[in-house]
Enzyme design. Structure first.
Site, PDB file in Angstrom:
ATOM      1  N   LYS A   1      40.039 136.394  58.519  1.00 36.78           N
ATOM      2  CA  LYS A   1      39.235 135.261  58.985  1.00 36.78           C
ATOM      3  C   LYS A   1      39.613 134.754  60.454  1.00 36.78           C
ATOM      4  O   LYS A   1      39.495 133.668  60.800  1.00 36.78           O
ATOM      5  CB  LYS A   1      39.230 134.218  58.140  1.00 36.78           C
ATOM      6  CG  LYS A   1      39.054 134.437  56.540  1.00 36.78           C
ATOM      7  CD  LYS A   1      37.912 135.477  56.308  1.00 36.78           C
ATOM      8  CE  LYS A   1      36.450 135.008  56.552  1.00 36.78           C
ATOM      9  NZ  LYS A   1      35.270 136.080  56.574  1.00 36.78           N
TER      10      LYS A   1
ATOM     11  N   TRP B   1      34.260 140.120  64.653  1.00 33.54           N
ATOM     12  CA  TRP B   1      33.797 139.811  66.368  1.00 33.54           C
ATOM     13  C   TRP B   1      34.403 140.824  67.098  1.00 33.54           C
ATOM     14  O   TRP B   1      33.953 141.518  68.028  1.00 33.54           O
ATOM     15  CB  TRP B   1      34.130 138.448  66.560  1.00 33.54           C
ATOM     16  CG  TRP B   1      33.642 137.781  67.791  1.00 33.54           C
ATOM     17  CD1 TRP B   1      32.936 138.495  68.592  1.00 33.54           C
ATOM     18  CD2 TRP B   1      34.050 136.696  68.401  1.00 33.54           C
ATOM     19  NE1 TRP B   1      32.501 137.679  69.782  1.00 33.54           N
ATOM     20  CE2 TRP B   1      33.330 136.723  69.566  1.00 33.54           C
ATOM     21  CE3 TRP B   1      34.848 135.617  68.132  1.00 33.54           C
ATOM     22  CZ2 TRP B   1      33.638 135.498  70.478  1.00 33.54           C
ATOM     23  CZ3 TRP B   1      35.274 134.622  68.867  1.00 33.54           C
ATOM     24  CH2 TRP B   1      34.423 134.427  70.068  1.00 33.54           C
TER      25      TRP B   1
ATOM     26  N   HIS C   1      44.221 144.217  57.784  1.00 35.45           N
ATOM     27  CA  HIS C   1      45.084 142.840  57.722  1.00 35.45           C
ATOM     28  C   HIS C   1      46.460 143.150  57.356  1.00 35.45           C
ATOM     29  O   HIS C   1      47.073 142.032  56.985  1.00 35.45           O
ATOM     30  CB  HIS C   1      44.122 142.051  56.610  1.00 35.45           C
ATOM     31  CG  HIS C   1      42.952 141.373  56.955  1.00 35.45           C
ATOM     32  ND1 HIS C   1      42.548 141.393  58.101  1.00 35.45           N
ATOM     33  CD2 HIS C   1      41.847 141.693  56.254  1.00 35.45           C
ATOM     34  CE1 HIS C   1      41.197 141.022  58.366  1.00 35.45           C
ATOM     35  NE2 HIS C   1      40.764 141.006  57.083  1.00 35.45           N
TER      36      HIS C   1
ATOM     37  N   SER D   1      38.449 128.729  57.259  1.00 37.78           N
ATOM     38  CA  SER D   1      37.600 129.879  57.315  1.00 37.78           C
ATOM     39  C   SER D   1      37.843 130.526  55.943  1.00 37.78           C
ATOM     40  O   SER D   1      37.112 131.162  55.194  1.00 37.78           O
ATOM     41  CB  SER D   1      37.635 130.624  58.237  1.00 37.78           C
ATOM     42  OG  SER D   1      36.644 131.578  58.299  1.00 37.78           O
TER      43      SER D   1
ATOM     44  N   ASP E   1      25.494 133.902  67.443  1.00 32.97           N
ATOM     45  CA  ASP E   1      24.104 133.536  66.995  1.00 32.97           C
ATOM     46  C   ASP E   1      23.479 135.099  66.810  1.00 32.97           C
ATOM     47  O   ASP E   1      22.714 135.258  65.641  1.00 32.97           O
ATOM     48  CB  ASP E   1      23.209 132.717  67.889  1.00 32.97           C
ATOM     49  CG  ASP E   1      23.536 131.315  67.770  1.00 32.97           C
ATOM     50  OD1 ASP E   1      24.240 130.905  66.903  1.00 32.97           O
ATOM     51  OD2 ASP E   1      23.417 130.809  68.841  1.00 32.97           O
TER      52      ASP E   1
ATOM     53  N   MET F   1      25.123 137.830  66.329  1.00 33.77           N
ATOM     54  CA  MET F   1      25.901 138.547  65.219  1.00 33.77           C
ATOM     55  C   MET F   1      25.431 138.103  63.970  1.00 33.77           C
ATOM     56  O   MET F   1      25.437 138.820  62.772  1.00 33.77           O
ATOM     57  CB  MET F   1      27.265 138.694  65.204  1.00 33.77           C
ATOM     58  CG  MET F   1      27.841 139.711  66.322  1.00 33.77           C
ATOM     59  SD  MET F   1      29.596 139.648  66.170  1.00 33.77           S
ATOM     60  CE  MET F   1      30.291 139.921  64.693  1.00 33.77           C
TER      61      MET F   1
ATOM     62  N   PHE G   1      29.084 134.735  55.473  1.00 36.65           N
ATOM     63  CA  PHE G   1      29.965 135.430  55.930  1.00 36.65           C
ATOM     64  C   PHE G   1      30.295 134.786  57.571  1.00 36.65           C
ATOM     65  O   PHE G   1      31.436 134.693  57.941  1.00 36.65           O
ATOM     66  CB  PHE G   1      29.836 136.766  56.072  1.00 36.65           C
ATOM     67  CG  PHE G   1      31.063 137.601  56.678  1.00 36.65           C
ATOM     68  CD1 PHE G   1      32.078 137.812  55.659  1.00 36.65           C
ATOM     69  CD2 PHE G   1      31.116 138.043  57.892  1.00 36.65           C
ATOM     70  CE1 PHE G   1      33.031 138.577  56.567  1.00 36.65           C
ATOM     71  CE2 PHE G   1      31.901 138.523  58.628  1.00 36.65           C
ATOM     72  CZ  PHE G   1      33.187 138.963  57.798  1.00 36.65           C
TER      73      PHE G   1
ATOM     74  N   ARG H   1      29.919 131.982  59.350  1.00 31.85           N
ATOM     75  CA  ARG H   1      29.580 130.619  58.625  1.00 31.85           C
ATOM     76  C   ARG H   1      29.493 129.615  59.805  1.00 31.85           C
ATOM     77  O   ARG H   1      28.304 129.196  60.169  1.00 31.85           O
ATOM     78  CB  ARG H   1      30.861 130.229  57.959  1.00 31.85           C
ATOM     79  CG  ARG H   1      30.809 128.962  57.092  1.00 31.85           C
ATOM     80  CD  ARG H   1      32.209 128.782  56.531  1.00 31.85           C
ATOM     81  NE  ARG H   1      33.223 128.686  57.684  1.00 31.85           N
ATOM     82  CZ  ARG H   1      33.393 127.260  57.877  1.00 31.85           C
ATOM     83  NH1 ARG H   1      33.141 126.240  57.573  1.00 31.85           N
ATOM     84  NH2 ARG H   1      34.600 127.216  58.944  1.00 31.85           N
ATOM     85  N   LYS H   2      30.281 129.279  60.846  1.00 31.71           N
ATOM     86  CA  LYS H   2      30.281 128.361  61.656  1.00 31.71           C
ATOM     87  C   LYS H   2      30.476 129.135  63.023  1.00 31.71           C
ATOM     88  O   LYS H   2      29.998 128.682  64.017  1.00 31.71           O
ATOM     89  CB  LYS H   2      31.115 127.177  61.682  1.00 31.71           C
ATOM     90  CG  LYS H   2      30.365 126.087  60.535  1.00 31.71           C
ATOM     91  CD  LYS H   2      31.013 124.821  60.746  1.00 31.71           C
ATOM     92  CE  LYS H   2      30.361 123.882  59.668  1.00 31.71           C
ATOM     93  NZ  LYS H   2      31.029 122.527  59.853  1.00 31.71           N
TER      94      LYS H   2
HETATM   95  P1  A3P Z   1      34.174 130.886  60.071  1.00 28.66           P
HETATM   96  O1  A3P Z   1      34.458 130.842  58.822  1.00 28.66           O
HETATM   97  O2  A3P Z   1      35.046 129.684  60.898  1.00 28.66           O
HETATM   98  O3  A3P Z   1      32.762 130.568  60.741  1.00 28.66           O
HETATM   99  P2  A3P Z   1      36.667 137.655  60.129  1.00 28.66           P
HETATM  100  O4  A3P Z   1      35.606 138.589  60.827  1.00 28.66           O
HETATM  101  O5  A3P Z   1      38.196 138.125  60.691  1.00 28.66           O
HETATM  102  O6  A3P Z   1      36.446 137.735  58.639  1.00 28.66           O
HETATM  103  O7  A3P Z   1      36.530 136.386  60.472  1.00 28.66           O
HETATM  104  C1  A3P Z   1      35.363 135.581  60.147  1.00 28.66           C
HETATM  105  C2  A3P Z   1      35.396 134.091  60.923  1.00 28.66           C
HETATM  106  O8  A3P Z   1      34.818 134.837  62.292  1.00 28.66           O
HETATM  107  C3  A3P Z   1      34.154 133.448  60.576  1.00 28.66           C
HETATM  108  O9  A3P Z   1      34.793 131.996  60.935  1.00 28.66           O
HETATM  109  C4  A3P Z   1      32.896 133.896  61.379  1.00 28.66           C
HETATM  110  O10 A3P Z   1      32.051 133.003  61.476  1.00 28.66           O
HETATM  111  C5  A3P Z   1      33.545 134.015  62.673  1.00 28.66           C
HETATM  112  N1  A3P Z   1      32.801 134.816  63.643  1.00 28.66           N
HETATM  113  C6  A3P Z   1      32.378 136.183  63.425  1.00 28.66           C
HETATM  114  N2  A3P Z   1      31.702 136.626  64.350  1.00 28.66           N
HETATM  115  C7  A3P Z   1      31.843 135.705  65.286  1.00 28.66           C
HETATM  116  C8  A3P Z   1      31.242 135.596  66.810  1.00 28.66           C
HETATM  117  N3  A3P Z   1      30.559 136.504  67.156  1.00 28.66           N
HETATM  118  N4  A3P Z   1      31.675 134.375  67.279  1.00 28.66           N
HETATM  119  C9  A3P Z   1      32.431 133.377  66.733  1.00 28.66           C
HETATM  120  N5  A3P Z   1      32.969 133.444  65.650  1.00 28.66           N
HETATM  121  C10 A3P Z   1      32.812 134.608  64.805  1.00 28.66           C
END
Ligand code: A3P
Length: 303
Positions: free
Chosen positions: A55, A60, A116, A146, A238, A240, A263, A265-266
């Site tokens: 998380k 990303w 991880h 998260s 937005d 993704m 997934f 989320r914010k």
């Molecule tokens: P939140 O739960 O705080 O929204 P992982 O890929 O390691 O599982 O991490 C997921 C977290 O990265 C989630 O955080 C997700 O929304 C956020 N995330 C994924 N893509 C993103 C992007 N393009 N920009 C910013 N945050 C992103």
């Protein structure tokens, strides 16, 4: 065309895992079955390892790396969902999903591999082969929030319990992949001994172009400004969130239950302010200061 259909839901097969301690690290109990093979994994010199505590913004970073390596070609990055494009080393597999090792074996090099795992249990062959690795870290409080929401929606993760219960489990490192601080410090301490690029979620949010340039330089890629801008747009939260190849909507609800949480989320820095009580925030600050006391590693909790 990529397959945007949802995977079949393996009836009665998906159940929340329990923790199993493997080489001192709490992992998913199903990972026990191929743990020895994971440790013996033979990397190739041009494998690229993308690592993180869960998380921290892994997806990303993976999409960003795939875009960079494909010269910003969106079509190529739409070839499959992210979890099929980039295998997850310690993935234990299931009736309907291959193990990470099986997926990796089918790939044509150069391969990108996600993990991880804390640094000390990463298969040694990555370092013996001189592989490059990119690590992304996220501040403890947002990472905790998260991870909590992910436990709620991912039916394979252990039962999170209440927010208060999960908060304590996270602080005690009693969660899958273990303690946040040992993970981020473990990789930080090794970054100069190996070819490791250490990135921060907060930096990516603050200035994605600056961070993309770091990744490009690390990978020996040169791309024109126009392509960099395209990558920034394509990997924005937005975009993704709407992209089935990155938003995990192709997984069945019995694995990721989007009615509970998304997934994607914010995707912000500072959401912890909406979750931590004043007392919890103090506990976090205290633990963070004591764990980081001997390290040069520092995080930003707000931008
Ligand atoms: P939140 O739960 O705080 O929204 P992982 O890929 O390691 O599982 O991490 C997921 C977290 O990265 C989630 O955080 C997700 O929304 C956020 N995330 C994924 N893509 C993103 C992007 N393009 N920009 C910013 N945050 C992103």
């Amino acid at each position: 065309m990529p397959n945007e259909d949802k995977m079949e839901c393996p009836a009665n097969v998906v159940k929340r895992c329990k923790l199993a301690i493997l080489d001192g690290v709490p992992l998913m109990d199903m990972m026990q079955k191929n743990w020895e093979q994971v440790k013996l994994f033979q990397a190739l010199p041009n494998d690229l390892l993308v690592a993180s505590y869960p998380k921290a913004g892994t997806t990303w970073l993976l999409e960003t790396v795939d875009m960079i390596l494909n010269d910003g070609d969106i079509e190529k990055c739409q070839r499959a969902p992210i979890y099929d494009r980039i295998p997850f080393l310690e993935e234990a597999g299931s009736a309907s999903f291959p193990t990470g090792l099986e997926q990796i074996a089918k790939m044509t090099p150069p391969r990108i591999i996600k993990t991880h795992l804390p640094f000390h249990v990463v298969p040694k062959s990555f370092w013996e082969q001189g592989c490059k690795a990119i690590y992304i870290a996220r501040n403890m409080k947002d990472n905790l929030v998260s991870y909590y929401h992910f436990h709620r929606m991912c039916r394979e993760m252990p039962e999170p319990g209440t927010w208060e219960e999960f908060f304590m489990k996270f602080l005690n490192g009693e969660v899958v992949w273990g303690s946040w601080d040992e993970h981020v410090i473990g990789w930080w301490e090794e970054r100069s001994s190996h070819r490791i690029l250490y990135l921060f979620y907060e930096d990516m949010k603050e200035d994605p172009k600056r961070e993309i340039i770091k990744v490009m330089q690390f990978l020996g890629k040169e791309l024109p400004e126009r392509i960099m801008d395209k990558i920034i747009h394509h990997t924005s939260f937005d975009v993704m969130k709407e992209n089935p190849m990155t938003n995990h909507s192709t997984l069945p609800n019995c694995i990721l239950d989007n009615s509970v949480s998304s997934f994607m989320r914010k995707g912000i820095v500072g959401d912890w302010k909406n979750h931590l009580t004043v007392a919890q925030n103090e506990v976090c600050d205290k633990q963070y200061s004591s764990k980081m006391a001997d390290s040069t590693l520092q995080f930003r909790f707000i931008l």
